[in-house]
Design a protein around this motif. Structure first.
Motif, PDB file in Angstrom:
ATOM      1  N   ALA A  62       0.841  -1.204   0.000  1.00 35.48           N
ATOM      2  CA  ALA A  62       0.000   0.000   0.000  1.00 35.48           C
ATOM      3  C   ALA A  62       0.874   1.251   0.000  1.00 35.48           C
ATOM      4  O   ALA A  62       0.613   2.193  -0.756  1.00 35.48           O
ATOM      5  CB  ALA A  62      -0.927  -0.001   1.208  1.00 35.48           C
ATOM      6  N   ILE A  63       1.906   1.268   0.809  1.00 33.26           N
ATOM      7  CA  ILE A  63       2.813   2.421   0.858  1.00 33.26           C
ATOM      8  C   ILE A  63       3.536   2.584  -0.477  1.00 33.26           C
ATOM      9  O   ILE A  63       3.692   3.696  -0.973  1.00 33.26           O
ATOM     10  CB  ILE A  63       3.820   2.292   2.022  1.00 33.26           C
ATOM     11  N   LEU A  64       3.963   1.474  -1.063  1.00 32.27           N
ATOM     12  CA  LEU A  64       4.642   1.552  -2.351  1.00 32.27           C
ATOM     13  C   LEU A  64       3.692   2.018  -3.460  1.00 32.27           C
ATOM     14  O   LEU A  64       4.118   2.668  -4.407  1.00 32.27           O
ATOM     15  CB  LEU A  64       5.255   0.205  -2.719  1.00 32.27           C
ATOM     16  N   MET A  65       2.418   1.693  -3.338  1.00 31.27           N
ATOM     17  CA  MET A  65       1.434   2.097  -4.352  1.00 31.27           C
ATOM     18  C   MET A  65       1.202   3.607  -4.312  1.00 31.27           C
ATOM     19  O   MET A  65       1.259   4.282  -5.329  1.00 31.27           O
ATOM     20  CB  MET A  65       0.110   1.350  -4.125  1.00 31.27           C
ATOM     21  N   ASN A  66       0.926   4.158  -3.116  1.00 30.61           N
ATOM     22  CA  ASN A  66       0.702   5.595  -2.968  1.00 30.61           C
ATOM     23  C   ASN A  66       0.798   5.970  -1.488  1.00 30.61           C
ATOM     24  O   ASN A  66      -0.167   5.834  -0.745  1.00 30.61           O
ATOM     25  CB  ASN A  66      -0.669   6.000  -3.530  1.00 30.61           C
ATOM     26  N   PRO A  67       1.964   6.449  -1.057  1.00 32.97           N
ATOM     27  CA  PRO A  67       2.178   6.758   0.367  1.00 32.97           C
ATOM     28  C   PRO A  67       1.208   7.797   0.928  1.00 32.97           C
ATOM     29  O   PRO A  67       0.749   7.671   2.060  1.00 32.97           O
ATOM     30  CB  PRO A  67       3.615   7.290   0.414  1.00 32.97           C
ATOM     31  N   LEU A  68       0.872   8.811   0.145  1.00 31.34           N
ATOM     32  CA  LEU A  68      -0.031   9.847   0.635  1.00 31.34           C
ATOM     33  C   LEU A  68      -1.431   9.290   0.896  1.00 31.34           C
ATOM     34  O   LEU A  68      -2.074   9.647   1.871  1.00 31.34           O
ATOM     35  CB  LEU A  68      -0.105  11.004  -0.371  1.00 31.34           C
ATOM     36  N   SER A  69      -1.874   8.388   0.054  1.00 30.56           N
ATOM     37  CA  SER A  69      -3.191   7.776   0.256  1.00 30.56           C
ATOM     38  C   SER A  69      -3.225   6.952   1.533  1.00 30.56           C
ATOM     39  O   SER A  69      -4.248   6.921   2.221  1.00 30.56           O
ATOM     40  CB  SER A  69      -3.563   6.903  -0.938  1.00 30.56           C
ATOM     41  N   VAL A  70      -2.130   6.277   1.846  1.00 26.34           N
ATOM     42  CA  VAL A  70      -2.066   5.503   3.088  1.00 26.34           C
ATOM     43  C   VAL A  70      -2.187   6.443   4.274  1.00 26.34           C
ATOM     44  O   VAL A  70      -2.926   6.171   5.228  1.00 26.34           O
ATOM     45  CB  VAL A  70      -0.761   4.667   3.162  1.00 26.34           C
TER      46      VAL A  70
END
Length: 130
Positions: A62-70
């Motif tokens: 999840a962090i690798l996909m989009n850290p801000l979204s996490v």
């Protein structure tokens, strides 16, 4: 008025959770208008996928996909709990927090976080190694 706000917030949260959880199975899949037009991912691209990964327990992916979204996925439940606390106790703690004026430093930090996240999504999209 307070009950109307609570109902609206509750319905919005439920719809958002269902959208993330069932997004793959809905007839209209989430997509980014900015990406469709420019071919360049926006800072939020991959946010729904990151939320799905987070819900499935894959925190690293999840962090690798989009850290801000996490980060947003962590902040929203906290704000929801504060909102529920305010509704139960009859206080305005959350509104007090949200109405505080931002100083220039905080504003610059938020903008930098968004820019760094955008750079991350672009590098990931075009396989640019850092």
């Amino acid at each position: 008025m307070r009950k109307c706000k609570a109902l609206f917030a509750s319905i919005t949260l439920i719809v958002a959770i269902l959208w993330v959880w069932m997004g793959e199975h809905l007839p209209i899949r989430p997509f980014c208008v900015f990406y469709k037009i420019t071919g360049i991912p926006c800072p939020g691209c991959g946010g729904t996928r990151a939320a799905r990964l987070l819900l499935s327990g894959d925190f690293t992916a999840a962090i690798l996909m989009n850290p801000l979204s996490v980060l947003i996925c962590i902040i929203i439940p906290i704000m929801t709990l504060l909102f529920c606390y305010d509704m139960i106790k009859g206080t305005d703690y959350l509104s007090t927090i949200l109405k505080k004026k931002w100083n220039k430093t905080a504003f610059i930090v938020v903008i930098l976080i968004i820019i760094i996240n955008w750079f991350w999504t672009i590098c990931k999209e075009f396989d640019i190694s850092l």
